[in-house]
Write a protein that holds these residues in place. Structure first.
Motif, PDB file in Angstrom:
ATOM      1  N   VAL A 138      -1.497   3.852   9.324  1.00 21.60           N
ATOM      2  CA  VAL A 138      -0.290   3.207   8.791  1.00 21.60           C
ATOM      3  C   VAL A 138       0.894   3.583   9.675  1.00 21.60           C
ATOM      4  N   ASP A 139       1.050   2.824  10.775  1.00 20.99           N
ATOM      5  CA  ASP A 139       2.155   3.094  11.697  1.00 20.99           C
ATOM      6  C   ASP A 139       3.162   1.957  11.757  1.00 20.99           C
ATOM      7  N   GLY A 140       2.894   0.849  11.025  1.00 13.37           N
ATOM      8  CA  GLY A 140       3.829  -0.272  11.009  1.00 13.37           C
ATOM      9  C   GLY A 140       3.850  -1.068  12.293  1.00 13.37           C
ATOM     10  N   ILE A 141       2.912  -0.814  13.196  1.00 14.39           N
ATOM     11  CA  ILE A 141       2.839  -1.547  14.465  1.00 14.39           C
ATOM     12  C   ILE A 141       1.648  -2.494  14.407  1.00 14.39           C
ATOM     13  N   ALA A 142       1.909  -3.771  14.611  1.00 14.43           N
ATOM     14  CA  ALA A 142       0.847  -4.784  14.557  1.00 14.43           C
ATOM     15  C   ALA A 142       0.252  -4.943  15.944  1.00 14.43           C
ATOM     16  N   GLY A 143      -0.707  -4.084  16.248  1.00 16.34           N
ATOM     17  CA  GLY A 143      -1.412  -4.139  17.523  1.00 16.34           C
ATOM     18  C   GLY A 143      -2.780  -4.781  17.368  1.00 16.34           C
ATOM     19  N   PRO A 144      -3.659  -4.587  18.355  1.00 15.28           N
ATOM     20  CA  PRO A 144      -4.973  -5.246  18.338  1.00 15.28           C
ATOM     21  C   PRO A 144      -5.807  -4.952  17.094  1.00 15.28           C
ATOM     22  N   SER A 145      -5.826  -3.700  16.635  1.00 15.36           N
ATOM     23  CA  SER A 145      -6.666  -3.369  15.484  1.00 15.36           C
ATOM     24  C   SER A 145      -6.153  -4.026  14.206  1.00 15.36           C
ATOM     25  N   THR A 146      -4.831  -4.059  14.033  1.00 14.31           N
ATOM     26  CA  THR A 146      -4.262  -4.699  12.845  1.00 14.31           C
ATOM     27  C   THR A 146      -4.504  -6.199  12.872  1.00 14.31           C
ATOM     28  N   LEU A 147      -4.311  -6.833  14.029  1.00 13.52           N
ATOM     29  CA  LEU A 147      -4.559  -8.271  14.134  1.00 13.52           C
ATOM     30  C   LEU A 147      -6.029  -8.594  13.891  1.00 13.52           C
ATOM     31  N   ALA A 148      -6.923  -7.780  14.437  1.00 12.72           N
ATOM     32  CA  ALA A 148      -8.354  -8.022  14.230  1.00 12.72           C
ATOM     33  C   ALA A 148      -8.705  -7.928  12.754  1.00 12.72           C
ATOM     34  N   ALA A 149      -8.134  -6.956  12.057  1.00 13.96           N
ATOM     35  CA  ALA A 149      -8.407  -6.812  10.627  1.00 13.96           C
ATOM     36  C   ALA A 149      -7.830  -7.978   9.839  1.00 13.96           C
ATOM     37  N   LEU A 150      -6.647  -8.433  10.196  1.00  7.11           N
ATOM     38  CA  LEU A 150      -6.052  -9.576   9.511  1.00  7.11           C
ATOM     39  C   LEU A 150      -6.920 -10.820   9.650  1.00  7.11           C
ATOM     40  N   ARG A 151      -7.591 -10.943  10.779  1.00  7.55           N
ATOM     41  CA  ARG A 151      -8.391 -12.141  11.025  1.00  7.55           C
ATOM     42  C   ARG A 151      -9.752 -12.100  10.342  1.00  7.55           C
ATOM     43  N   ARG A 152     -10.222 -10.898   9.995  1.00 12.43           N
ATOM     44  CA  ARG A 152     -11.593 -10.840   9.491  1.00 12.43           C
ATOM     45  C   ARG A 152     -11.727 -10.263   8.088  1.00 12.43           C
ATOM     46  N   LEU A 153     -10.793  -9.441   7.637  1.00  8.46           N
ATOM     47  CA  LEU A 153     -10.984  -8.725   6.386  1.00  8.46           C
ATOM     48  C   LEU A 153     -10.357  -9.439   5.201  1.00  8.46           C
ATOM     49  N   GLN A 154     -11.017  -9.339   4.050  1.00  4.48           N
ATOM     50  CA  GLN A 154     -10.420  -9.708   2.786  1.00  4.48           C
ATOM     51  C   GLN A 154     -10.179  -8.420   2.009  1.00  4.48           C
ATOM     52  N   VAL A 155      -8.927  -8.122   1.771  1.00  7.36           N
ATOM     53  CA  VAL A 155      -8.597  -6.914   1.024  1.00  7.36           C
ATOM     54  C   VAL A 155      -7.729  -7.310  -0.157  1.00  7.36           C
ATOM     55  N   THR A 156      -7.838  -6.561  -1.230  1.00  3.11           N
ATOM     56  CA  THR A 156      -7.067  -6.875  -2.423  1.00  3.11           C
ATOM     57  C   THR A 156      -5.603  -6.533  -2.188  1.00  3.11           C
ATOM     58  N   PRO A 157      -4.689  -7.498  -2.354  1.00  2.00           N
ATOM     59  CA  PRO A 157      -3.279  -7.238  -2.075  1.00  2.00           C
ATOM     60  C   PRO A 157      -2.690  -6.158  -2.976  1.00  2.00           C
ATOM     61  N   THR A 158      -1.813  -5.371  -2.403  1.00  2.56           N
ATOM     62  CA  THR A 158      -0.994  -4.466  -3.193  1.00  2.56           C
ATOM     63  C   THR A 158       0.101  -5.281  -3.851  1.00  2.56           C
ATOM     64  N   PRO A 159       0.285  -5.178  -5.175  1.00  2.14           N
ATOM     65  CA  PRO A 159       1.301  -6.009  -5.824  1.00  2.14           C
ATOM     66  C   PRO A 159       2.678  -5.780  -5.215  1.00  2.14           C
ATOM     67  N   THR A 160       3.393  -6.879  -4.960  1.00  2.00           N
ATOM     68  CA  THR A 160       4.736  -6.777  -4.401  1.00  2.00           C
ATOM     69  C   THR A 160       5.789  -7.164  -5.423  1.00  2.00           C
ATOM     70  N   ALA A 161       5.349  -7.633  -6.574  1.00  2.00           N
ATOM     71  CA  ALA A 161       6.296  -7.997  -7.617  1.00  2.00           C
ATOM     72  C   ALA A 161       5.682  -7.639  -8.964  1.00  2.00           C
ATOM     73  N   THR A 162       6.513  -7.286  -9.923  1.00  5.57           N
ATOM     74  CA  THR A 162       6.038  -6.979 -11.253  1.00  5.57           C
ATOM     75  C   THR A 162       6.666  -7.938 -12.241  1.00  5.57           C
ATOM     76  N   ALA A 163       6.151  -7.913 -13.437  1.00  8.46           N
ATOM     77  CA  ALA A 163       6.670  -8.813 -14.465  1.00  8.46           C
ATOM     78  C   ALA A 163       7.891  -8.239 -15.162  1.00  8.46           C
ATOM     79  N   SER A 164       8.484  -7.187 -14.617  1.00 10.50           N
ATOM     80  CA  SER A 164       9.637  -6.578 -15.256  1.00 10.50           C
ATOM     81  C   SER A 164      10.944  -7.251 -14.861  1.00 10.50           C
ATOM     82  N   GLY A 165      10.890  -8.205 -13.928  1.00 12.69           N
ATOM     83  CA  GLY A 165      12.102  -8.883 -13.475  1.00 12.69           C
ATOM     84  C   GLY A 165      12.604  -9.900 -14.485  1.00 12.69           C
ATOM     85  N   PRO A 166      13.738 -10.534 -14.204  1.00 12.91           N
ATOM     86  CA  PRO A 166      14.370 -11.443 -15.163  1.00 12.91           C
ATOM     87  C   PRO A 166      13.826 -12.868 -15.150  1.00 12.91           C
TER      88      PRO A 166
END
Length: 329
Positions: A138-166
């Motif tokens: 987890v370095d925040g740099i989108a290099g070859p390994s991150t791009l390769a994973a984005l193209r091939r992996l299905q991972v369960t998203p971490t929630p970015t929003a909750t139902a506590s908003g208005p």
């Protein structure tokens, strides 16, 4: 799917874009940044993208061939370069590759807060969330390994929003949904499917402005997108007809179209999505008990003869290829 335009995004040999592509999405973002309107950023080279590209080429006195080749990419300036994968992307970088990265993050369920080609704090946070979920450094740099994973992996998203908003929405219709959000049957599904008779009215679920009303060649068919406050949008897909237009103000209960089976659909139903800053999120926590269709009569039975699947393209936000028009899997 509609007929795809011959819209290449390669700096070398042009090829037709036939499925959702991060490079086509980058082109759409670049065209939007140039003041043109390619339609929704869906990674599909459809008629709107083709028209916007040709207008850009004509404006810059280029060969109007509808192909985003080397000359067109140069004319787009920093929005047209560099190609995805030519450099590691990090906080502060901008360009075509960053726009493509943002699209890849979005279709994996990791919205960056915008699709603008700029690697800002939102994109940094999205990259870090994906890296953590994919088991990468987890370095925040989108290099070859991150791009390769984005193209091939299905991972369960971490929630970015909750139902506590208005923000809350009326239920789009009064019947129960069949396919839900997430991974029903092991495939990614970005909304809720409601089985309804052909021609049943579809109403907006809250106050907003129509941002898109027309044909989506990426599988949604006749599509209406309503933009709400705080970055929220609601999507209404596979409509048989559309009864609103871009710029129209709507509120809960305003009829915007009718149920159909356009696009990649196996039968009449409504595919309904909630998105925040372009990222599909689970609509259920945001839905009120009341229905937008509570005052809209629906003739006939509410149940479809079999469970419909919404889409048939093999991308991260659609149903499997076994789904076909007029046949349930």
């Amino acid at each position: 799917m509609g007929v795809a335009a011959a819209c290449s995004v390669s700096a070398a040999t042009p090829v037709a874009a036939r499925a959702a592509s991060a490079n086509v999405a980058a082109l759409q973002i670049a065209l939007a940044g140039a003041g043109l309107s390619p339609g929704p950023v869906d990674g599909i080279s459809g008629p709107q993208t083709q028209t916007a590209l040709q207008r850009f080429q004509a404006r810059r006195h280029l060969l109007v061939d509808g192909i985003a080749g080397a000359q067109t990419r140069r004319a787009l300036g920093r929005r047209g370069r560099p190609a995805l994968g030519h450099r590691p992307m990090r906080l502060g970088t901008r360009g075509w590759d960053v726009a493509a990265l943002q699209f890849l993050l979005r279709v994996r369920g990791y919205g960056s807060g915008g699709l603008d080609g700029g690697f800002g704090p939102g994109t940094l946070a999205a990259v870090q969330r994906f890296q953590q979920a994919a088991g990468l450094t987890v370095d925040g740099i989108a290099g070859p390994s991150t791009l390769a994973a984005l193209r091939r992996l299905q991972v369960t998203p971490t929630p970015t929003a909750t139902a506590s908003g208005p923000v809350r929405f009326l239920r789009p219709v009064s019947v129960a949904f069949t396919d839900g959000f997430g991974y029903p049957g092991g495939r990614r599904h970005t909304g809720l499917d409601y089985p309804l008779p052909y021609g049943a009215p579809v109403a907006a679920t809250g106050v907003g402005v129509v941002a898109f009303a027309g044909w989506n060649s990426g599988g949604y068919g006749n599509l209406v997108v309503v933009r709400h406050r705080l970055g929220f949008e609601t999507w209404y897909a596979h409509l048989s007809s559309i009864t609103t237009s871009v710029g129209a103000s709507v509120s809960g209960g305003t009829v915007i179209g009718h149920v159909g089976s356009t696009g990649h659909s196996t039968g009449p139903h409504l595919h309904f999505e909630v998105r925040q800053f372009g990222t599909p999120i689970d609509p259920v926590p945001y839905l009120l008990t009341a229905s937008a269709a509570r005052n809209v009569p629906v003739a006939g039975g509410a149940a479809a003869p079999c469970r419909p699947n919404a889409d048939a393209r093999q991308t991260q936000d659609t149903d499997p290829l076994v789904a076909r028009i007029d046949r349930c899997p």
